[in-house]
Design a protein around this motif. Structure first.
Motif, short mmCIF file in Angstrom:
data_model
loop_
_atom_site.label_atom_id
_atom_site.label_comp_id
_atom_site.label_asym_id
_atom_site.label_seq_id
_atom_site.Cartn_x
_atom_site.Cartn_y
_atom_site.Cartn_z
N SER A 226 25.99 50.19 27.86
CA SER A 226 25.63 50.16 29.28
C SER A 226 24.12 50.11 29.46
CB SER A 226 26.21 51.38 29.99
OG SER A 226 27.62 51.38 29.91
N PRO A 231 26.02 45.77 33.62
CA PRO A 231 27.08 45.03 34.31
C PRO A 231 26.74 44.81 35.78
CG PRO A 231 27.74 47.30 33.98
CD PRO A 231 26.42 47.13 33.28
N TYR A 233 28.03 43.18 39.74
CA TYR A 233 29.16 42.89 40.62
C TYR A 233 28.84 41.61 41.38
CZ TYR A 233 32.50 43.42 44.46
OH TYR A 233 33.50 43.22 45.38
N GLN A 242 35.68 39.40 37.58
CA GLN A 242 34.37 40.04 37.45
C GLN A 242 34.02 40.21 35.97
OE1 GLN A 242 32.23 40.84 39.77
NE2 GLN A 242 33.43 40.52 41.62
N PRO A 243 32.83 39.78 35.55
CA PRO A 243 32.46 39.95 34.13
C PRO A 243 32.37 41.40 33.71
CG PRO A 243 30.57 39.23 35.43
CD PRO A 243 31.77 39.13 36.33
N SER A 244 32.02 42.28 34.63
CA SER A 244 31.92 43.70 34.28
C SER A 244 33.28 44.28 33.91
CB SER A 244 31.33 44.48 35.45
OG SER A 244 32.09 44.27 36.63
N LEU A 247 34.07 43.11 30.36
CA LEU A 247 33.22 43.80 29.40
C LEU A 247 33.78 45.18 29.08
CD1 LEU A 247 30.61 44.09 27.75
CD2 LEU A 247 29.48 44.88 29.85
N LEU A 328 32.67 50.64 36.14
CA LEU A 328 32.45 49.41 36.89
C LEU A 328 31.27 49.57 37.84
CD1 LEU A 328 36.18 48.59 37.68
CD2 LEU A 328 34.76 47.61 35.88
#
Length: 386
Positions: A226, A231, A233, A242-244, A247, A328
């Motif tokens: 992290s 990440p 939004y 959403q890529p987050s 991940l 997230l």
């Protein structure tokens, strides 16, 4: 003198039950035996608590994908100057509907404006006309606002409707848990099948590698990642894209697969010694075919039995990470983020009671499903050796 047996053609006008009794034993047919899967499903349906919990969670999860049509601050349909618009699927600016503003239209205000003008224009809003990330700053007082008729669960510290965020958070939490469980089990099945089938050095070195990997501290790894990869939004994109989210799925699945590996390894060690595996080898079936087409279907009992409890653990992991701030990114609707707000606003009881209540109810229903699945798929239940 013996009476001749009636011919089959003579039974066409005889009632079916009487005709069946008059047929010779060689003609009567017996229904095929019930498969093991059908027996287990029938046993699962008899366990009412788990079965109805499964129906309730499944229906709620299916409906959660239609939340943009149920709870949203974007209109479903707009009629303006004789033309029809669907803003939910095609963006429309405020100036296109005659509002003196820039950016997104205020569809609730537009609905009141059209109703007052009485020019044949109208706006069709969702049943709950509030978005998950919409700050309602026009309410009396300062947020968080107490529950009311318009907002039964109140608002959070940014003026967002708690009921809407809990509903969207349910979809995110369950989708996340299912994805982590699916990816983790697929990896664990592949590794465990290889260790159990090949054995020998593959098994020895594979287990030592799993032990080294499992010794890594999960929370520290998440904190390090992290801090390196921030990440983000992306507004307007569905949560699944959403890529987050992906991940975090990859990070948790990287630590989630090891538990099921040992069970699959043991099942493969037991199954590969049976006669049907030797018959498959004698007929020339390839090793991947033996592993995944013959042995794997007989080794899936621990996977099915543990899957609901893995879902519970993954939901809890996401809530804990969101609560700690490593989950997230904001403003993703999250149960953990709402619970964190409740910890900071203990006097606002709705920020404590509703998020914890929804989390408790969801985990309880999934545990009920897990108990029913475990009992229905118990190997001793339909074993011939009982």
């Amino acid at each position: 003198m013996s009476t001749p047996e009636p011919a089959l053609d003579d039974l066409t006008h005889v009632p079916p039950d009487l005709a069946a009794s008059m047929l010779p034993p060689s003609v009567t047919t017996t229904p095929p035996p019930e498969s093991l899967v059908a027996k287990r499903l029938r046993k699962f349906r008899r366990l009412k608590r788990g079965y109805f919990s499964f129906l309730l969670v499944t229906i709620a999860y299916a409906l959660s994908f239609f939340l943009p049509l149920i709870a949203n601050n974007i209109a479903l349909l707009v009629r303006y100057n004789g033309s029809y618009y669907v803003p939910l699927f095609h963006y429309r600016g405020a100036a296109e509907f005659g509002q003196n503003a820039f950016g997104d239209p205020d569809y609730r205000a537009l609905k009141q404006q059209f109703a007052g003008a009485r020019q044949g224009n109208w706006v069709l809003m969702p049943p709950i006309p509030y978005g998950p990330n919409e700050s309602l700053l026009d309410l009396p007082g300062s947020p968080p606002n107490a529950p009311s008729a318009a907002h039964p669960f109140g608002t959070d510290d940014r003026g967002r409707d708690v009921l809407v965020r809990l509903a969207y958070g349910f979809n995110i939490s369950l989708t996340f848990a299912l994805l982590v469980t699916l990816v983790g089990n697929m990896t664990g099945i592949a590794v465990g099948a290889s260790l159990g089938y090949f054995g020998g050095r593959v098994d020895i070195f594979g287990q030592r590698g799993i032990e080294i990997w499992s010794s890594l501290p999960f929370l520290y790894v998440v904190i390090i990642i992290s801090s390196v990869i921030v990440p983000i939004y992306l507004p307007g994109r569905y949560q699944l894209m959403q890529p987050s989210l992906w991940l975090l799925v990859v990070i948790l699945a990287a630590f989630d697969w090891m538990g099921i590996t040992y069970y699959i390894r043991g099942e493969f060690y037991r199954e590969k010694a049976k006669d049907y595996v030797g018959a498959a080898i004698a007929t020339g079936v390839s090793e991947p075919g033996i592993m995944f087409r013959h042995i794997l279907p007989n080794a899936l009992t621990p996977v099915v039995s543990f899957a609901p409890f893995e879902i519970v653990a993954n939901i809890s992991a996401l809530v804990a990470l969101d609560f700690l701030g490593f989950g997230l990114p904001a403003p993703t609707p999250s149960w953990g983020e709402l619970i964190g707000q409740g910890m900071e606003n203990l006097t606002k009881w709705w920020l404590v009671f509703y998020p914890l209540g929804v989390l408790f109810l969801t985990l309880l229903l999934v545990v009920f499903i897990g108990e029913a699945v475990r009992e229905a798929f118990d190997p001793k239940e339909f074993s011939r050796l009982r």
